[in-house]
Design an enzyme around this catalytic site. Structure first.
Site, PDB file in Angstrom:
ATOM      1  N   GLU A 236     -11.408-117.739  54.054  1.00 47.73           N
ATOM      2  CA  GLU A 236     -11.842-117.014  54.989  1.00 47.73           C
ATOM      3  C   GLU A 236     -13.365-117.673  54.763  1.00 47.73           C
ATOM      4  O   GLU A 236     -13.693-117.707  56.126  1.00 47.73           O
ATOM      5  CB  GLU A 236     -12.168-116.032  55.770  1.00 47.73           C
ATOM      6  CG  GLU A 236     -12.469-115.400  56.341  1.00 47.73           C
ATOM      7  CD  GLU A 236     -11.828-113.770  56.794  1.00 47.73           C
ATOM      8  OE1 GLU A 236     -10.898-113.703  56.022  1.00 47.73           O
ATOM      9  OE2 GLU A 236     -11.917-113.632  58.322  1.00 47.73           O
TER      10      GLU A 236
ATOM     11  N   ILE B 224     -10.898-110.919  51.145  1.00 46.72           N
ATOM     12  CA  ILE B 224      -9.907-109.129  51.788  1.00 46.72           C
ATOM     13  C   ILE B 224     -10.266-109.366  53.221  1.00 46.72           C
ATOM     14  O   ILE B 224     -10.794-109.385  54.277  1.00 46.72           O
ATOM     15  CB  ILE B 224     -12.173-108.279  51.732  1.00 46.72           C
ATOM     16  CG1 ILE B 224     -12.192-108.448  50.048  1.00 46.72           C
ATOM     17  CG2 ILE B 224     -11.506-107.066  51.990  1.00 46.72           C
ATOM     18  CD1 ILE B 224     -13.828-107.643  49.812  1.00 46.72           C
ATOM     19  N   ASP B 225      -9.064-108.449  53.346  1.00 47.02           N
ATOM     20  CA  ASP B 225      -8.505-108.594  54.440  1.00 47.02           C
ATOM     21  C   ASP B 225      -8.388-107.314  55.293  1.00 47.02           C
ATOM     22  O   ASP B 225      -7.972-106.316  54.202  1.00 47.02           O
ATOM     23  CB  ASP B 225      -7.292-109.348  54.765  1.00 47.02           C
ATOM     24  CG  ASP B 225      -6.524-109.400  56.162  1.00 47.02           C
ATOM     25  OD1 ASP B 225      -7.355-110.106  57.122  1.00 47.02           O
ATOM     26  OD2 ASP B 225      -5.894-108.478  56.540  1.00 47.02           O
TER      27      ASP B 225
ATOM     28  N   THR C 179     -11.473-106.167  56.322  1.00 48.07           N
ATOM     29  CA  THR C 179     -13.052-106.350  55.447  1.00 48.07           C
ATOM     30  C   THR C 179     -14.191-105.570  56.201  1.00 48.07           C
ATOM     31  O   THR C 179     -14.641-104.310  55.900  1.00 48.07           O
ATOM     32  CB  THR C 179     -14.348-107.694  55.577  1.00 48.07           C
ATOM     33  OG1 THR C 179     -13.632-108.875  55.135  1.00 48.07           O
ATOM     34  CG2 THR C 179     -15.781-107.568  55.119  1.00 48.07           C
TER      35      THR C 179
HETATM   36  P1  2AM Z   1     -10.887-109.613  58.124  1.00 49.34           P
HETATM   37  O1  2AM Z   1     -10.434-108.060  57.993  1.00 49.34           O
HETATM   38  O2  2AM Z   1     -10.674-110.604  57.381  1.00 49.34           O
HETATM   39  O3  2AM Z   1     -11.375-110.181  59.172  1.00 49.34           O
HETATM   40  C1  2AM Z   1      -7.729-106.526  62.463  1.00 49.34           C
HETATM   41  O4  2AM Z   1      -7.087-106.664  63.074  1.00 49.34           O
HETATM   42  C2  2AM Z   1      -7.087-108.358  61.497  1.00 49.34           C
HETATM   43  O5  2AM Z   1      -7.594-108.894  61.560  1.00 49.34           O
HETATM   44  C3  2AM Z   1      -8.200-107.819  59.769  1.00 49.34           C
HETATM   45  O6  2AM Z   1      -6.771-108.414  59.423  1.00 49.34           O
HETATM   46  C4  2AM Z   1      -8.978-109.325  60.503  1.00 49.34           C
HETATM   47  O7  2AM Z   1      -9.241-110.028  59.212  1.00 49.34           O
HETATM   48  C5  2AM Z   1      -8.879-109.838  61.541  1.00 49.34           C
HETATM   49  N1  2AM Z   1      -9.315-110.394  62.326  1.00 49.34           N
HETATM   50  C6  2AM Z   1     -10.466-109.973  63.205  1.00 49.34           C
HETATM   51  N2  2AM Z   1     -11.185-110.587  63.910  1.00 49.34           N
HETATM   52  C7  2AM Z   1     -10.377-112.148  64.237  1.00 49.34           C
HETATM   53  C8  2AM Z   1     -10.735-113.282  64.551  1.00 49.34           C
HETATM   54  N3  2AM Z   1     -11.871-113.164  65.028  1.00 49.34           N
HETATM   55  N4  2AM Z   1     -10.385-114.238  63.807  1.00 49.34           N
HETATM   56  C9  2AM Z   1      -8.382-113.671  63.086  1.00 49.34           C
HETATM   57  N5  2AM Z   1      -8.318-113.259  62.925  1.00 49.34           N
HETATM   58  C10 2AM Z   1      -9.451-111.742  62.969  1.00 49.34           C
HETATM   59 CA    CA Z   2      -8.640-111.731  57.217  1.00 51.12          CA
END
Ligand code: 2AM
Ligand code: CA
Length: 265
Positions: free
Chosen positions: A70, A90-91, A93
């Protein structure tokens, strides 16, 4: 399981747990928080450090494997051949920053485009969900049972509440009746955790409008291993290198929701 995948499985679990310990240690230190594409799109020094940790481990042990991460420290990947590690350090964040919980490390490993291994580590609960294709899915040492069909009325589904009121991909009037009909809705804010929960039967389905490969790579392997169905919102298979909407669920339930509510969108 052949020796090659046994070795990958052993290393991946070890690195995921080591990375989890790094993240736990960071709770007592000051976090550097920045924004990416918009003010709500957060990244911290830990997202970056954890991704770099995985890259150095993978490159040092499996120099021919490619890495898609990512935070962009991996490579630009345009073809699916060979072994590709798809990593979200970190999913969730935003949860990590605001709650110090409800986030996970997600590692999916594909070979020639086929998902072979998936690891989702809920660091704070010390729950490691993992699957190797054809060898079952587990949470820590507990084998996850195959998913059984459930009716829409008995289903607990996960989705983000904002999509029910405004939505570029689906007319909100489509989601509202589904939300009224199911037993309950939840939203955890980490796609990896929501996918792990579907694999573990804690959620019956999960709907999301836009995810990146690192959000769903590991979860796809886990859910398919227990007989769940993983598609985009139109019911089409996911392209593992592309961003996509996502609709996952128990067998039967997935088909019912797709044909009753989502088809035609
Ligand atoms: P992240 O925390 O690694 O950014 C939140 O609803 C979920 O969607 C989380 O898993 C987040 O990942 C992901 N997410 C948020 N915004 C995004 C985007 N623009 N594109 C893809 N994944 C997204
Ligand atoms: Ca993510």
């Amino acid at each position: 399981m052949n020796d090659f995948w046994k070795q990958i499985d052993t290393y991946a679990k070890q690195w995921v747990r080591e990375a989890g310990a790094m993240i736990k240690d960071s709770f007592s230190k000051e976090l550097l928080i920045q924004t990416k594409s918009n003010p709500n799109d957060l990244v911290t020094n830990m997202d970056q450090e954890v991704e770099q940790f995985f890259i150095s481990k993978i490159k040092g042990t499996f120099p021919n494997h490619r890495i898609l991460g990512e935070e962009g420290y991996g490579e630009k990947i345009e073809t699916t051949e060979g072994v590709i590690w798809v990593i979200d350090p970190i999913d969730g964040t935003m949860n990590f920053v605001h709650q110090q919980r409800n986030f996970a490390i997600s590692v999916g490993i594909f070979e020639n485009g086929v998902g072979q291994a998936g690891f989702i580590y809920d660091v704070v609960h010390d729950e490691l969900y993992y699957a190797l294709k054809g060898h079952g899915a587990y949470m820590n040492d507990i084998k996850l049972p195959k998913l059984e069909p459930v009716s829409i009325e008995e289903a607990v589904i996960s989705l983000n509440a904002t999509w029910v009121t405004e939505n570029k991909r689906i007319d909100p009037s489509v989601l509202s009746p589904l939300v009224r009909r199911v037993r309950g809705t939840r939203s955890y804010g980490s796609a990896a955790i929501e996918l792990a929960y579907v694999a573990a039967g804690r959620l019956d389905a999960y709907i999301t409008m836009r995810l990146a490969p690192w959000d769903f790579a590991a979860g796809k392997v886990l859910i398919e291993e227990v007989g769940g169905v993983v598609t985009d919102l139109k019911g089409e298979p996911l392209q593992i290198l592309n961003r996509s909407s996502l609709f996952v669920g128990k067998p039967g339930l997935h088909e019912n929701i797709l044909s009753t509510y989502l088809s035609g969108n």
